[in-house]
Design a protein around this motif. Sequence first.
Motif, PDB file in Angstrom:
ATOM      1  N   THR A   1       0.861  -1.182   0.000  1.00 28.31           N
ATOM      2  CA  THR A   1       0.000   0.000   0.000  1.00 28.31           C
ATOM      3  C   THR A   1       0.895   1.229   0.000  1.00 28.31           C
ATOM      4  OG1 THR A   1      -1.746  -1.139   1.223  1.00 28.31           O
ATOM      5  CG2 THR A   1      -1.796   1.266   1.229  1.00 28.31           C
ATOM      6  N   MET A   2       0.593   2.166  -0.914  1.00 28.18           N
ATOM      7  CA  MET A   2       1.394   3.379  -1.031  1.00 28.18           C
ATOM      8  C   MET A   2       0.485   4.589  -0.877  1.00 28.18           C
ATOM      9  SD  MET A   2       3.993   2.348  -4.131  1.00 28.18           S
ATOM     10  CE  MET A   2       5.308   3.345  -3.442  1.00 28.18           C
ATOM     11  N   SER A   3       0.901   5.515  -0.025  1.00 25.95           N
ATOM     12  CA  SER A   3       0.110   6.725   0.184  1.00 25.95           C
ATOM     13  C   SER A   3       1.038   7.910   0.384  1.00 25.95           C
ATOM     14  CB  SER A   3      -0.819   6.569   1.389  1.00 25.95           C
ATOM     15  OG  SER A   3      -0.065   6.386   2.577  1.00 25.95           O
ATOM     16  N   ALA A   4       0.557   9.087   0.000  1.00 31.23           N
ATOM     17  CA  ALA A   4       1.312  10.328   0.150  1.00 31.23           C
ATOM     18  C   ALA A   4       0.656  11.161   1.244  1.00 31.23           C
ATOM     19  CB  ALA A   4       1.345  11.096  -1.164  1.00 31.23           C
ATOM     20  N   VAL A   5       1.436  11.541   2.245  1.00 31.75           N
ATOM     21  CA  VAL A   5       0.928  12.341   3.360  1.00 31.75           C
ATOM     22  C   VAL A   5       1.390  13.779   3.162  1.00 31.75           C
ATOM     23  CG1 VAL A   5       0.899  12.655   5.857  1.00 31.75           C
ATOM     24  CG2 VAL A   5       0.969  10.347   4.889  1.00 31.75           C
ATOM     25  N   CYS A   6       0.429  14.701   3.118  1.00 31.11           N
ATOM     26  CA  CYS A   6       0.714  16.110   2.849  1.00 31.11           C
ATOM     27  C   CYS A   6       1.181  16.807   4.120  1.00 31.11           C
ATOM     28  CB  CYS A   6      -0.536  16.791   2.297  1.00 31.11           C
ATOM     29  SG  CYS A   6      -0.326  18.552   1.954  1.00 31.11           S
ATOM     30  N   SER A   7       2.277  17.561   4.005  1.00 33.67           N
ATOM     31  CA  SER A   7       2.815  18.274   5.160  1.00 33.67           C
ATOM     32  C   SER A   7       1.988  19.506   5.503  1.00 33.67           C
ATOM     33  CB  SER A   7       4.259  18.696   4.887  1.00 33.67           C
ATOM     34  OG  SER A   7       4.313  19.603   3.786  1.00 33.67           O
ATOM     35  N   ALA A   8       1.225  20.025   4.528  1.00 29.61           N
ATOM     36  CA  ALA A   8       0.485  21.268   4.747  1.00 29.61           C
ATOM     37  C   ALA A   8      -0.843  21.042   5.463  1.00 29.61           C
ATOM     38  CB  ALA A   8       0.241  21.972   3.413  1.00 29.61           C
ATOM     39  N   ASN A   9      -1.570  19.984   5.075  1.00 30.84           N
ATOM     40  CA  ASN A   9      -2.900  19.778   5.654  1.00 30.84           C
ATOM     41  C   ASN A   9      -3.061  18.438   6.367  1.00 30.84           C
ATOM     42  OD1 ASN A   9      -3.171  17.906   3.533  1.00 30.84           O
ATOM     43  ND2 ASN A   9      -4.158  19.404   2.196  1.00 30.84           N
ATOM     44  N   GLY A  10      -2.030  17.589   6.321  1.00 28.65           N
ATOM     45  CA  GLY A  10      -2.092  16.310   7.012  1.00 28.65           C
ATOM     46  C   GLY A  10      -2.920  15.252   6.315  1.00 28.65           C
ATOM     47  N   ASN A  11      -3.477  15.564   5.139  1.00 29.87           N
ATOM     48  CA  ASN A  11      -4.297  14.590   4.420  1.00 29.87           C
ATOM     49  C   ASN A  11      -3.430  13.482   3.828  1.00 29.87           C
ATOM     50  OD1 ASN A  11      -6.652  15.993   4.951  1.00 29.87           O
ATOM     51  ND2 ASN A  11      -6.578  17.163   3.049  1.00 29.87           N
ATOM     52  N   THR A  12      -4.043  12.316   3.666  1.00 34.47           N
ATOM     53  CA  THR A  12      -3.378  11.159   3.073  1.00 34.47           C
ATOM     54  C   THR A  12      -4.034  10.834   1.740  1.00 34.47           C
ATOM     55  OG1 THR A  12      -2.797  10.253   5.245  1.00 34.47           O
ATOM     56  CG2 THR A  12      -2.793   8.730   3.387  1.00 34.47           C
ATOM     57  N   TYR A  13      -3.210  10.651   0.699  1.00 32.72           N
ATOM     58  CA  TYR A  13      -3.716  10.414  -0.653  1.00 32.72           C
ATOM     59  C   TYR A  13      -3.165   9.088  -1.179  1.00 32.72           C
ATOM     60  CZ  TYR A  13      -4.551  15.460  -0.353  1.00 32.72           C
ATOM     61  OH  TYR A  13      -4.953  16.715   0.043  1.00 32.72           O
ATOM     62  N   PRO A  14      -4.007   8.251  -1.793  1.00 25.87           N
ATOM     63  CA  PRO A  14      -3.504   7.005  -2.383  1.00 25.87           C
ATOM     64  C   PRO A  14      -2.625   7.292  -3.592  1.00 25.87           C
ATOM     65  CG  PRO A  14      -5.799   7.350  -2.981  1.00 25.87           C
ATOM     66  CD  PRO A  14      -5.460   8.419  -1.987  1.00 25.87           C
ATOM     67  N   VAL A  15      -1.563   6.534  -3.738  1.00 22.05           N
ATOM     68  CA  VAL A  15      -0.615   6.724  -4.838  1.00 22.05           C
ATOM     69  C   VAL A  15      -0.721   5.548  -5.797  1.00 22.05           C
ATOM     70  CG1 VAL A  15       1.830   6.868  -5.455  1.00 22.05           C
ATOM     71  CG2 VAL A  15       0.969   8.106  -3.461  1.00 22.05           C
ATOM     72  N   GLY A  16      -0.922   5.848  -7.069  1.00 21.87           N
ATOM     73  CA  GLY A  16      -1.006   4.794  -8.072  1.00 21.87           C
ATOM     74  C   GLY A  16      -2.390   4.690  -8.675  1.00 21.87           C
ATOM     75  N   PRO A  17      -2.507   3.936  -9.755  1.00 20.31           N
ATOM     76  CA  PRO A  17      -3.783   3.836 -10.476  1.00 20.31           C
ATOM     77  C   PRO A  17      -4.793   2.901  -9.832  1.00 20.31           C
ATOM     78  CG  PRO A  17      -2.123   2.511 -11.566  1.00 20.31           C
ATOM     79  CD  PRO A  17      -1.422   3.215 -10.435  1.00 20.31           C
ATOM     80  N   THR A  18      -4.388   2.154  -8.797  1.00 24.74           N
ATOM     81  CA  THR A  18      -5.283   1.162  -8.186  1.00 24.74           C
ATOM     82  C   THR A  18      -5.560   1.511  -6.732  1.00 24.74           C
ATOM     83  OG1 THR A  18      -3.344  -0.221  -7.739  1.00 24.74           O
ATOM     84  CG2 THR A  18      -4.606  -0.705  -9.740  1.00 24.74           C
ATOM     85  N   ASN A  19      -5.841   2.781  -6.486  1.00 27.90           N
ATOM     86  CA  ASN A  19      -6.200   3.268  -5.153  1.00 27.90           C
ATOM     87  C   ASN A  19      -5.123   2.980  -4.111  1.00 27.90           C
ATOM     88  OD1 ASN A  19      -8.075   4.742  -3.613  1.00 27.90           O
ATOM     89  ND2 ASN A  19      -8.938   2.877  -2.735  1.00 27.90           N
ATOM     90  N   GLY A  20      -3.873   3.004  -4.555  1.00 31.54           N
ATOM     91  CA  GLY A  20      -2.759   2.871  -3.627  1.00 31.54           C
ATOM     92  C   GLY A  20      -2.345   1.455  -3.299  1.00 31.54           C
TER      93      GLY A  20
END
Length: 204
Positions: free
Chosen positions: A68-87
Motif C-alpha cells: 500500500t502506497m500513500s502520500a501524506v501532505c505536510s500542509a494539511n495532514g491529508n493522506t492520498y492514495p498513490v497509483g492507479p489502483t487506489n494505492g
Amino acid sequence: MSTTLSPTRASSTSSTSTGIPQTAAAGGLSFTQPPNTAAPSFYKIAPDNVITFGWNFTSLYSTPTHLTMSAVCSANGNTYPVGPTNGIIDGNARSVTWNPYDYNQIPGVTPLAEASYTLHVWDERGPNVGAQPGLFSPNAQMTFALYKPQSYTPIADGWSCTACSGALGLASNPLSLGLLATTVVMVVSGWHLLRNGFGGQRER
C-alpha cells in the motif's frame, strides 16, 4: 557390524516458523527513482504529467502479498492514495506510476495541495508493524513536492510585467524623465568641476 549414529548437530542459527533466520536483517526497499539520496523532487500537477516511483527490495525472505502506497501532505495532514489502483499494488511490483492531475479530477476527492509530501509504503500487515527478520518493514523515507504551473495570460487579457512597470511609468511621464536627465547632468558636471579643481591645485 552395527553402526551407532551420532545425534544431528543443531544449527547455530535458529529459525522462525516460516524458515526465516532470526539473525536475518529486517526487509524493506530502497528507492531507485527518484534516487533516495537526492534532494526532494518537484512534480507538476498538470495533464499527462505522470510520476514514477521505482525501488528494489532489500533483505526480503518473504515477498509481500501486496503493498500500500500513500502520500501524506505536510500542509494539511491529508493522506492520498498513490497509483492507479487506489494505492494498493502487487507485492512483486518494482515501480508504480501516478498522475496527480487525473486524481484531482475524480469527483468528491480532496484535491492535492501545492506542498511537500512523504511517501509511505507498507505491506498487508499494516503501517505500524515493527521490524522483523526478513519481512517487509514500513518505509517513509521518500519526500517530494507538488506544484501547479501558472497559466498563460495574454496581454490583451490584462497581463502586465511587474518588473517593467517602473520603467514604463517613467517613460510615459515627461516631467519625471526630464528630472532624471537634469540630475544626471548635474552629477556629471559636478564631478568634472571637482576633478579640475583638484587638478589645478596639484599644478601649483
